[in-house]
Design a protein around this motif. Structure first.
Motif, PDB file in Angstrom:
ATOM      1  N   VAL A   1       0.825  -1.210   0.000  1.00 55.69           N
ATOM      2  CA  VAL A   1       0.000   0.000   0.000  1.00 55.69           C
ATOM      3  C   VAL A   1       0.855   1.254   0.000  1.00 55.69           C
ATOM      4  O   VAL A   1       0.668   2.140  -0.828  1.00 55.69           O
TER       5      VAL A   1
ATOM      6  N   ARG B   1     -13.367  12.726   7.325  1.00 55.24           N
ATOM      7  CA  ARG B   1     -12.651  11.475   7.062  1.00 55.24           C
ATOM      8  C   ARG B   1     -12.182  10.791   8.338  1.00 55.24           C
ATOM      9  O   ARG B   1     -12.430   9.589   8.506  1.00 55.24           O
TER      10      ARG B   1
ATOM     11  N   THR C   1     -15.365   9.349  10.016  1.00 56.32           N
ATOM     12  CA  THR C   1     -15.866   8.080   9.496  1.00 56.32           C
ATOM     13  C   THR C   1     -14.950   6.931   9.905  1.00 56.32           C
ATOM     14  O   THR C   1     -15.412   5.821  10.155  1.00 56.32           O
TER      15      THR C   1
ATOM     16  N   ARG D   1     -16.912   4.107  12.105  1.00 61.49           N
ATOM     17  CA  ARG D   1     -17.179   2.765  11.597  1.00 61.49           C
ATOM     18  C   ARG D   1     -16.767   1.708  12.614  1.00 61.49           C
ATOM     19  O   ARG D   1     -17.510   0.764  12.885  1.00 61.49           O
TER      20      ARG D   1
ATOM     21  N   ILE E   1      -9.428  -3.349   8.563  1.00 63.48           N
ATOM     22  CA  ILE E   1      -9.846  -2.229   7.721  1.00 63.48           C
ATOM     23  C   ILE E   1      -9.352  -0.912   8.296  1.00 63.48           C
ATOM     24  O   ILE E   1      -8.930  -0.017   7.558  1.00 63.48           O
TER      25      ILE E   1
ATOM     26  N   LEU F   1      -7.014   1.505   6.117  1.00 64.40           N
ATOM     27  CA  LEU F   1      -7.342   2.875   5.743  1.00 64.40           C
ATOM     28  C   LEU F   1      -6.293   3.855   6.244  1.00 64.40           C
ATOM     29  O   LEU F   1      -5.967   4.824   5.555  1.00 64.40           O
TER      30      LEU F   1
ATOM     31  N   LEU G   1      -3.615   3.648   3.796  1.00 64.64           N
ATOM     32  CA  LEU G   1      -3.989   4.315   2.548  1.00 64.64           C
ATOM     33  C   LEU G   1      -3.905   5.829   2.676  1.00 64.64           C
ATOM     34  O   LEU G   1      -3.480   6.520   1.743  1.00 64.64           O
ATOM     35  N   TYR G   2      -4.296   6.359   3.841  1.00 73.18           N
ATOM     36  CA  TYR G   2      -4.207   7.804   4.024  1.00 73.18           C
ATOM     37  C   TYR G   2      -2.750   8.250   4.084  1.00 73.18           C
ATOM     38  O   TYR G   2      -2.396   9.313   3.572  1.00 73.18           O
TER      39      TYR G   2
END
Lengths: 62, 68, 260
Positions: free
Chosen positions: C83, C179, C182, C186, C243, C247, C250-251
């Motif tokens: 990633v 962002r 969320t 989640r 997850i 994430l 990914l950020y």
């Protein structure tokens, strides 16, 4: 890459929420102080429009 | 029992966007699995459809809080 | 017939968010309750496991060492190398501890006697999110400089000038508030809903067991479903920890990329 889909997925949700919250919130506040009733709907429409514009720019128009 | 019926309405209204999102990504995965090089064409379409469906769900959420 | 089905007269009390409040352990200090104790416990468990697994590192690994190393390898290869890209080694310790911390705290939800996922209190996911929030913004500012980073966020190319007035607030709100919100929401919502679901079936089974003779048999299904859902929850808890870390990676990768 498959993982890019995951990031785009959650970013789209974040864009939609912030468009609704900012412009819908602005409309609701304006309604509260001006005593009108239609500005919230106007704000929500502007919010959804700006969210879609940003999503279009970021993820759809390659 | 206390609470507002609008939240029940929102719960019912999420069935539609939830089903829609499932169908969109099912079709997307199907398409990419059959033809991996079509990914760059399919991805924007899938995300556009997903954004439209998700916007309706959020619209329902806002109206559930706003409408009295 | 009515009494045959329902002998207990007191109505069923469904579980609510009040079931997530715990009494203080020491005295009446609200700062130290069961979730806080479990956070400390999770740190002790994770540290003990990984120190024990890497203590006697050998070329032919023992079972414990193999378990510890396979978790590490999974995070380094799947989340770091694939990633983030060439600079991934700097972030592997952060991602690894993030994953293990969230995983142990989530799995507490199905371990007997503890049976409470710590992350179903919104404060804990927000606390974890603050770390990743500071991390990816810091990386981006260090890489691009503060001015250029803000300019990248606020003014995206390809749109007419007056439209910036409408789009820039939404863009700023997304990057700075929505962002990370969320991200934590989640994790919180999954753990909260999962624990509430288990509570519904366990309390419902208990209520049926206290009721008439016919309903006593039906309680078996309720308890059985609760046990089945516990395994389902175990899957969700591992997935959510993965997850969250994915994430974050990914950020960070987005912050390291040349353009946003």
């Amino acid at each position: 890459m498959a993982v890019n889909d995951e990031a785009a997925f959650w970013s789209i949700i974040a864009y939609l929420i912030s468009g609704f919250v900012f412009w819908g919130g602005a409309g609701a506040i304006a309604d509260h102080f001006l005593g009108t009733g239609y500005l919230l709907i106007v704000g929500l429409v502007i919010g959804i429009g700006s969210s879609f514009w940003l999503i279009w720019l970021r993820f759809i128009k390659q | 029992m206390t609470g507002t019926l609008a939240i029940v309405g929102f719960g019912l209204s999420t069935i539609g966007p939830g089903t829609a999102t499932g169908l969109i990504f099912a079709a997307y995965i199907n398409g990419v699995a059959r033809q991996p090089e079509a990914r760059s064409i399919l991805q924007p379409i899938a995300f556009l459809g997903f954004a439209l469906a998700e916007a309706l769900a959020l619209f329902g959420l806002v109206l559930a809080f706003v409408l009295k | 017939m009515h009494t045959f089905l329902r002998e207990a007269n007191d109505g069923f009390v469904p579980p609510s968010s009040a079931d997530f409040d715990f009494a203080p352990i020491f005295g009446n200090s609200i700062l130290f309750t069961k979730p806080v104790l479990m956070v400390f416990l999770s740190v002790v468990i994770a540290a003990t496991f990984f120190i024990a697994s890497s203590r006697k590192a050998a070329i032919v690994p023992s079972k414990l060492q193999y378990a510890g190393e396979s978790i590490y390898t999974f995070i380094r290869n799947e989340l770091g190398r694939d990633v983030i890209g060439p600079e991934f080694m700097r972030f592997v310790p952060f991602l690894f501890s993030l994953f293990v911390f969230i995983l142990v705290n989530n799995v507490f939800g199905v371990i007997p006697l503890l049976q409470f996922p710590t992350m179903s209190h919104i404060g804990f996911p927000i606390g974890v999110t603050i770390f990743s929030y500071v991390c990816y913004h810091y990386v981006a500012i260090k890489k691009h400089g503060l001015g250029k980073y803000l300019k990248d966020i606020c003014f995206m190319p390809g749109i007419p000038k007056p439209v910036y007035l409408i789009l820039t607030p939404v863009e700023l709100l997304t990057y700075l508030v929505t962002r990370p919100l969320t991200l934590s929401m989640r994790l919180f919502a999954n753990m909260f809903a999962g624990h509430l679901l288990l509570l519904v079936f366990v309390l419902g089974g208990e209520y049926l067991l206290m009721s008439g003779i016919l309903l006593k048999f039906l309680s078996i299904f309720s308890f059985g479903l609760a046990i089945g859902l516990s395994f389902f929850e175990l899957g969700i808890q591992c997935l959510q920890a993965y997850i969250f870390t994915l994430l974050t990676a990914l950020y960070i990768a987005g912050a390291l990329a040349d353009e946003h």
